[in-house]
Design a protein around this motif. Sequence first.
Motif, short mmCIF file in Angstrom:
data_model
loop_
_atom_site.label_atom_id
_atom_site.label_comp_id
_atom_site.label_asym_id
_atom_site.label_seq_id
_atom_site.Cartn_x
_atom_site.Cartn_y
_atom_site.Cartn_z
N THR A 34 22.47 -23.68 -17.79
CA THR A 34 22.66 -23.36 -19.20
C THR A 34 22.97 -21.87 -19.35
OG1 THR A 34 20.31 -22.89 -19.52
CG2 THR A 34 21.04 -25.15 -19.92
N PHE A 35 23.50 -21.52 -20.51
CA PHE A 35 23.81 -20.12 -20.79
C PHE A 35 22.54 -19.28 -20.81
CE2 PHE A 35 24.34 -16.70 -23.94
CZ PHE A 35 25.30 -15.95 -23.28
N ALA A 36 21.44 -19.85 -21.33
CA ALA A 36 20.18 -19.12 -21.40
C ALA A 36 19.68 -18.77 -19.99
CB ALA A 36 19.14 -19.93 -22.15
N TYR A 37 19.89 -19.67 -19.04
CA TYR A 37 19.45 -19.38 -17.67
C TYR A 37 20.26 -18.25 -17.07
CZ TYR A 37 18.34 -19.80 -12.77
OH TYR A 37 17.94 -19.51 -11.49
N ASP A 38 21.57 -18.21 -17.35
CA ASP A 38 22.39 -17.13 -16.82
C ASP A 38 21.95 -15.78 -17.38
OD1 ASP A 38 23.86 -18.98 -15.41
OD2 ASP A 38 25.42 -19.15 -16.95
N VAL A 39 21.68 -15.73 -18.68
CA VAL A 39 21.21 -14.49 -19.30
C VAL A 39 19.84 -14.11 -18.74
CG1 VAL A 39 20.49 -13.45 -21.48
CG2 VAL A 39 22.55 -14.84 -21.39
N LYS A 41 18.54 -14.92 -15.82
CA LYS A 41 18.64 -14.50 -14.42
C LYS A 41 19.16 -13.07 -14.31
CE LYS A 41 20.50 -15.97 -9.98
NZ LYS A 41 20.82 -14.65 -9.55
N ILE A 42 20.16 -12.74 -15.11
CA ILE A 42 20.70 -11.38 -15.05
C ILE A 42 19.68 -10.38 -15.57
CG2 ILE A 42 22.46 -9.85 -16.02
CD1 ILE A 42 24.36 -12.27 -15.93
N ALA A 43 19.08 -10.67 -16.73
CA ALA A 43 18.18 -9.71 -17.35
C ALA A 43 16.87 -9.54 -16.59
CB ALA A 43 17.89 -10.13 -18.80
N VAL A 44 16.27 -10.64 -16.18
CA VAL A 44 14.93 -10.56 -15.58
C VAL A 44 14.99 -10.43 -14.07
CG1 VAL A 44 12.75 -11.77 -15.30
CG2 VAL A 44 13.90 -11.78 -17.51
N GLU A 45 15.66 -11.37 -13.42
CA GLU A 45 15.66 -11.39 -11.97
C GLU A 45 16.44 -10.22 -11.36
OE1 GLU A 45 13.97 -13.55 -10.05
OE2 GLU A 45 13.19 -14.61 -11.80
N ASP A 46 17.64 -9.97 -11.89
CA ASP A 46 18.50 -8.97 -11.27
C ASP A 46 18.20 -7.55 -11.74
OD1 ASP A 46 19.69 -11.05 -9.96
OD2 ASP A 46 21.40 -11.18 -11.32
N ILE A 47 17.89 -7.38 -13.04
CA ILE A 47 17.71 -6.03 -13.57
C ILE A 47 16.24 -5.62 -13.55
CG2 ILE A 47 17.95 -4.58 -15.61
CD1 ILE A 47 20.51 -6.08 -16.25
N LEU A 48 15.38 -6.36 -14.24
CA LEU A 48 13.98 -5.95 -14.39
C LEU A 48 13.23 -5.97 -13.06
CD1 LEU A 48 11.77 -5.13 -16.38
CD2 LEU A 48 11.25 -7.54 -16.65
N PRO A 51 16.50 -3.85 -8.08
CA PRO A 51 16.54 -2.42 -7.76
C PRO A 51 16.75 -1.54 -8.98
CG PRO A 51 18.53 -3.53 -6.99
CD PRO A 51 17.59 -4.58 -7.46
N ILE A 52 17.41 -2.05 -10.01
CA ILE A 52 17.62 -1.23 -11.21
C ILE A 52 16.28 -0.94 -11.89
CG2 ILE A 52 18.72 -1.16 -13.48
CD1 ILE A 52 20.94 -2.90 -12.31
N GLY A 53 15.44 -1.93 -12.03
CA GLY A 53 14.13 -1.73 -12.63
C GLY A 53 13.25 -0.81 -11.80
N PHE A 54 13.34 -0.95 -10.48
CA PHE A 54 12.55 -0.10 -9.60
C PHE A 54 12.98 1.36 -9.71
CE2 PHE A 54 11.84 1.95 -5.47
CZ PHE A 54 10.47 1.82 -5.38
N VAL A 55 14.28 1.61 -9.67
CA VAL A 55 14.78 2.98 -9.74
C VAL A 55 14.47 3.59 -11.10
CG1 VAL A 55 16.90 4.36 -9.76
CG2 VAL A 55 16.55 2.65 -7.99
N CYS A 56 14.61 2.81 -12.18
CA CYS A 56 14.28 3.33 -13.51
C CYS A 56 12.79 3.66 -13.63
CB CYS A 56 14.70 2.34 -14.58
SG CYS A 56 16.47 2.21 -14.78
N GLY A 57 11.94 2.83 -13.05
CA GLY A 57 10.51 3.10 -13.07
C GLY A 57 10.15 4.36 -12.33
N ILE A 58 10.71 4.53 -11.13
CA ILE A 58 10.45 5.75 -10.35
C ILE A 58 11.02 6.97 -11.08
CG2 ILE A 58 11.00 6.94 -8.18
CD1 ILE A 58 8.88 4.80 -7.87
N GLY A 59 12.20 6.82 -11.69
CA GLY A 59 12.80 7.93 -12.42
C GLY A 59 11.97 8.34 -13.62
N ALA A 60 11.42 7.37 -14.33
CA ALA A 60 10.58 7.69 -15.48
C ALA A 60 9.30 8.39 -15.05
CB ALA A 60 10.25 6.41 -16.26
N ILE A 61 8.71 7.96 -13.95
CA ILE A 61 7.50 8.62 -13.45
C ILE A 61 7.82 10.04 -13.00
CG2 ILE A 61 5.78 8.59 -11.60
CD1 ILE A 61 5.71 5.55 -11.89
N ALA A 62 8.96 10.23 -12.34
CA ALA A 62 9.37 11.58 -11.93
C ALA A 62 9.63 12.47 -13.14
CB ALA A 62 10.60 11.50 -11.05
N LEU A 63 10.27 11.93 -14.17
CA LEU A 63 10.50 12.68 -15.39
C LEU A 63 9.17 13.08 -16.04
CD1 LEU A 63 12.54 13.67 -17.60
CD2 LEU A 63 12.10 11.48 -18.71
N GLY A 64 8.22 12.17 -16.04
CA GLY A 64 6.90 12.48 -16.58
C GLY A 64 6.20 13.55 -15.78
#
Length: 100
Positions: A34-39, A41-48, A51-64
């Motif tokens: 379904t379309f909902a599964y594609d969205v 998968k991209i939003a949760v599995e691939d981004i959050l 590696p994107i979620g991991f790098v953003c988390g480390i970047g936010a901690i470094a900024l802090g």
Amino acid sequence: MQTKILLGGIIGLWAVMFVAPEAMAIVSTPAQGTFAYDVYKIAVEDILKGPIGFVCGIGAIALGAVNAIKGQVFTAIPAVLGGAALLKADSIVSSLNMIF
């Protein structure tokens, strides 16, 4: 003037208390194909969770950390908390009874 602010606060609190249970979250993974599964998968599995979620988390901690060293505590605290929330997003979501 003060009574209007108090009345607005009471109405706002009432709205949050009685409307919030109506908010629904994704309880389980949508059906594959379904379309909902594609969205999802991209939003949760691939981004959050990826590696994107991991790098953003480390970047936010470094900024802090940089802001804390500069003495800007009020901008450092939300950055560190947000980064930690990004790094532990899967644990937070599952503890809120939402399975991702």
